[in-house]
Scaffold this active site. Structure first.
Site, PDB file in Angstrom:
ATOM      1  N   HIS A 173     -25.445  -2.384 -57.885  1.00  8.79           N
ATOM      2  CA  HIS A 173     -24.810  -1.334 -57.081  1.00  8.79           C
ATOM      3  C   HIS A 173     -24.777  -1.729 -55.595  1.00  8.79           C
ATOM      4  O   HIS A 173     -23.716  -1.736 -54.967  1.00  8.79           O
ATOM      5  CB  HIS A 173     -25.589  -0.029 -57.274  1.00  8.79           C
ATOM      6  CG  HIS A 173     -25.064   1.128 -56.476  1.00  8.79           C
ATOM      7  ND1 HIS A 173     -24.396   2.175 -57.057  1.00  8.79           N
ATOM      8  CD2 HIS A 173     -25.111   1.404 -55.151  1.00  8.79           C
ATOM      9  CE1 HIS A 173     -24.036   3.043 -56.110  1.00  8.79           C
ATOM     10  NE2 HIS A 173     -24.472   2.605 -54.950  1.00  8.79           N
ATOM     11  N   GLU A 174     -25.912  -2.086 -55.061  1.00  6.45           N
ATOM     12  CA  GLU A 174     -25.967  -2.415 -53.636  1.00  6.45           C
ATOM     13  C   GLU A 174     -25.159  -3.678 -53.339  1.00  6.45           C
ATOM     14  O   GLU A 174     -24.531  -3.780 -52.298  1.00  6.45           O
ATOM     15  CB  GLU A 174     -27.420  -2.578 -53.169  1.00  6.45           C
ATOM     16  CG  GLU A 174     -28.283  -1.314 -53.317  1.00  6.45           C
ATOM     17  CD  GLU A 174     -27.670  -0.062 -52.704  1.00  6.45           C
ATOM     18  OE1 GLU A 174     -26.894  -0.188 -51.749  1.00  6.45           O
ATOM     19  OE2 GLU A 174     -27.949   1.051 -53.200  1.00  6.45           O
ATOM     20  N   HIS A 224     -21.575  -2.803 -52.760  1.00  6.52           N
ATOM     21  CA  HIS A 224     -21.296  -2.396 -51.377  1.00  6.52           C
ATOM     22  C   HIS A 224     -21.166  -3.635 -50.480  1.00  6.52           C
ATOM     23  O   HIS A 224     -20.315  -3.705 -49.603  1.00  6.52           O
ATOM     24  CB  HIS A 224     -22.432  -1.526 -50.830  1.00  6.52           C
ATOM     25  CG  HIS A 224     -22.432  -0.108 -51.345  1.00  6.52           C
ATOM     26  ND1 HIS A 224     -21.329   0.712 -51.290  1.00  6.52           N
ATOM     27  CD2 HIS A 224     -23.419   0.638 -51.914  1.00  6.52           C
ATOM     28  CE1 HIS A 224     -21.640   1.905 -51.802  1.00  6.52           C
ATOM     29  NE2 HIS A 224     -22.900   1.884 -52.186  1.00  6.52           N
ATOM     30  N   HIS A 278     -17.870  -5.289 -50.797  1.00  2.41           N
ATOM     31  CA  HIS A 278     -16.872  -4.500 -50.071  1.00  2.41           C
ATOM     32  C   HIS A 278     -16.900  -4.894 -48.591  1.00  2.41           C
ATOM     33  O   HIS A 278     -15.873  -4.976 -47.934  1.00  2.41           O
ATOM     34  CB  HIS A 278     -17.221  -3.016 -50.250  1.00  2.41           C
ATOM     35  CG  HIS A 278     -16.084  -2.064 -50.015  1.00  2.41           C
ATOM     36  ND1 HIS A 278     -16.277  -0.709 -49.902  1.00  2.41           N
ATOM     37  CD2 HIS A 278     -14.754  -2.251 -49.873  1.00  2.41           C
ATOM     38  CE1 HIS A 278     -15.103  -0.129 -49.698  1.00  2.41           C
ATOM     39  NE2 HIS A 278     -14.172  -1.026 -49.679  1.00  2.41           N
TER      40      HIS A 278
HETATM   41 ZN   LIG Z   1     -24.001   3.477 -53.067  1.00  3.56          ZN
END
Ligand SMILES: [Zn+2]
Length: 686
Positions: free
Chosen positions: A470-471, A474, A477
């Site tokens: 998940h991290e 980011h 992105h």
């Molecule tokens: Zn998040």
């Protein structure tokens, strides 16, 4: 004392941050100087005498706080991961000054005039793409901050903001204080029956810390959840449940009137700024755009979840009867988690700990890098010898298929006493186009994962593995951004869109093909046994309709309060909110149920998640839906990967996220993928 000959390391943007030479004493002088610098830049934009251009107005505005932002990101980061008293004091000394400056930017009249002057030029009228969007968004942002109000309107807006800030702070304090006021001390060991040893030990330690005999339970999440999930005696569960759900409704900590007042003031603020509701004010700039759209979204999911929700509740009631508990009463709210846990064990017999040996941290991280190499053609490799804030921190470089440096990041995975909890990603430097190509990005990811013990590698839970993915989503992105303006780059996107790149990564953690890349027993090298894998997948969707209805209930209540609620017509806000929440509850709520009075997400901050709770579900729909394209073409499809990279990850906020999404999917989001993933698309025969 700072050596006068040594330049303050926080004053300049360094791609390799000199963490080994940054000290608390650098913070205040650097931030003061950078604030002065940012103020001077702001005034220079406002006072620009020559013809307004994109460069001298909009780009100057975009870069106005770059140095300040960099220094603050480093200071905040160190405060989060390696704090000490002097650093905390320095951070707390500069934080309010920086917040006040940042909050004042959209209220600066000279800057607003500059933006308007530029907007009237031929150059502005001919803008397209990212630059057009930046101008439009800047104007909207100024308007939402009252730029177009007359003097009386501005004064009223300021008064509303002051009062909202006071009331929301009070709301949060009341919840905290009334939560802390409650304690239940049990002195008879027999009454602890059902609790796992860890919960008993924690309650024992809590009693000891307070100097009382026995076992002490509180309304803090770990204690509360343990009682509700495991404790056998229904009367005790009831007592704790009632205390929890009537927090902040009495005495000195009563939020009931404050809540009504917050809603009134938020509504008045929205009207003053020419919005129909507070929800429309908050959501204008987000992917959903209007409160009504967000409401329709949640209600559609509600309709599609209800049948399975009712069926799950019948199954739970039947399960209790099968256990020979034939008392006539319905399942009460304090019975749900308790019997659901018994049912979960009976159905799945799945212990998450059994997966740990298959998830050594190093391999999970390598597997994650391999996944993105296949998908996006990027290479991630560790570089040693780079200064960091702790010996455990690793530094990685991310390179494109042609070897060019896209970005770099730090990873800090283990808990420490001077590090805050949770997991997060953050940015230090946002790369922009430069003389010799696109400049690299710099960021970080942090977590609090189980550290290595007893000579074994760090072994993670499946949840931990998803957290890393998940991290890292980011970070992708951030590091893959190809946007020319800082304000619209990387993860600087709408709240209901920002979790798409992160949550989509979690999908790979549930795919056999991806797990087999890295999920290997740390001793034998074996992949996860098929039986265990199937159990893990089945347990994932246990009571998923109830989980979903709970989230939908919060989101729908939030929007109803911020769009429709009218005290004169609808009466008490407590009754109104309870009436809505009841539709989403598997049991009849008590008449004094007042969960909303303790709902800090929505009310303990001037905005916070107010009218924004729907974003959780919204983001889940996006990630489940977008992942279907990978599923259809193979989960390692380079073709789909490059499309996702180019159309979503590279684009930041350079275009309306709804449009970016359509560019990738060829249509608007479809909630069916989420329903399918949650096992809610099967036919129901209730
Ligand atoms: Zn998040």
């Amino acid at each position: 004392m700072t050596d006068k000959t040594e330049r303050n390391p926080l004053l300049d943007i360094h791609f390799e941050i000199p963490f080994d030479s940054i000290r608390a004493e650098h913070v205040e002088p650097a931030i003061d100087e950078l604030l002065t610098d940012a103020r001077a830049r702001l005034e220079a934009i406002a006072e620009e005498k020559s013809q307004r251009t994109f460069e001298n107005t909009m780009r100057a505005f975009d870069q106005m706080t770059e140095r300040l932002d960099f220094a603050m990101s480093v200071v905040k980061h160190l405060e989060s991961v390696a704090t000490y008293p002097e650093l905390r004091a320095a951070h707390n000394a500069v934080q309010p000054k920086v917040s006040a400056f940042v909050a004042g930017i959209p209220l600066h009249e000279g800057l607003w005039k500059a933006v308007q002057e530029f907007a009237a030029t031929d150059e502005a009228k001919a803008l397209t793409g990212t630059r057009r969007r930046f101008l439009t968004k800047t104007i909207q942002d100024f308007r939402r901050h009252g730029a177009e109000l007359d003097a009386a309107g501005k004064k009223r807006l300021e008064a509303l903001d002051v009062e909202l800030s006071r009331l929301t702070t009070k709301f949060g304090e009341n919840v905290l204080d009334s939560t802390n006021e409650f304690e239940l001390v049990i002195t008879e060991e027999a009454k602890l029956a059902g609790l796992p040893p860890s919960a008993v030990a924690a309650a024992g330690a809590s009693a000891e810390a307070k100097g009382v005999k026995g076992w002490r339970f509180t309304l803090q999440a770990p204690s509360y959840l343990a009682v509700m999930t495991y404790l056998d005696e229904a009367a005790i569960r009831e007592q704790v449940y009632r205390a929890y759900n009537t927090r902040a409704t009495a005495g000195n900590h009563d939020n009931r009137e404050i809540l009504g007042r917050i809603l009134e003031l938020r509504h008045e603020k929205a009207k003053l700024l020419s919005f129909a509701s507070f929800a429309d004010l908050v959501i204008e700039d987000r992917m959903a755009h209007t409160g009504e759209r967000a409401q329709r979204f949640l209600k559609e999911l509600q309709e599609k979840t209800e049948a399975r929700f009712r069926q799950e509740n019948l199954e739970l009631a039947a399960f209790r009867r099968e256990r020979g508990e034939t008392r006539a009463r319905e399942l009460e709210p304090w019975d749900i988690a308790y019997y659901a846990e018994k049912q979960r064990v009976a159905l799945y017999d799945f212990d998450e700990e059994a997966l740990r040996p298959y998830f050594p941290l190093e391999r999970a991280v390598e597997g994650m890098f391999e996944t993105v190499r296949r998908l996006y053609g990027i290479q991630v490799s560790e570089r040693t010898g780079v200064p960091a804030w702790h010996a455990d921190v690793k530094y990685y470089e991310m390179r494109d298929h042609d070897g060019s440096l896209l970005g770099a990041f730090y990873a800090d995975w283990y808990p420490r006493e001077n590090k805050r909890g949770g997991a997060w990603m953050d940015a230090f430097i946002t790369g922009l186009p430069g003389k010799d190509g696109f400049q690299p990005h710099l960021g970080l990811m942090c977590g609090n994962l189980t550290p290595p013990v007893g000579g074994k590698p760090a072994l993670l839970t499946h949840r931990d593995v998803q957290t890393i993915f998940h991290e890292f989503g980011h970070l992708l992105h951030h590091c893959l951004s190809r946007v020319e303006l800082r304000s619209l780059a990387g993860t600087s996107v709408a709240w209901d869109f920002v979790e798409l790149p992160s949550q989509i990564m979690e999908n790979w953690c549930w795919e056999r093909e991806a797990l087999d890349l890295f999920a290997r027993h740390y001793e034998t090298g074996d992949p996860i046994p098929e039986e265990l894998f199937q159990k893990m997948k089945r347990a994932r969707n246990f009571r998923s309709a109830n989980v979903q209805m709970r989230q939908l209930g919060f989101g729908i209540t939030d929007l109803a309060l911020h769009i429709e609620y009218d005290a004169a017509r609808d009466g008490s806000v407590m009754d109104y909110a309870r009436g809505i929440l009841q539709q989403f509850s598997p049991a009849t709520l008590p008449a004094d149920h007042a969960m909303i009075a303790g709902f800090t997400h929505l009310f303990a901050n001037p905005v916070g998640y107010g009218a924004g709770y729907y974003s959780y579900k919204w983001a889940e729909v996006l990630d489940a839906d977008a992942f279907t394209r990978f599923r259809q073409s193979g989960i390692f499809s380079r073709e789909v990967g490059l499309e996702f990279r180019g159309k979503i990850l590279a684009r930041g906020d350079s275009e309306d996220p709804a449009e970016l999404y359509r560019t990738f999917m060829g249509r608007d989001p479809d909630p069916n993928a989420l329903l399918e993933r949650s096992g809610l698309l099967t036919t129901v025969n209730a």
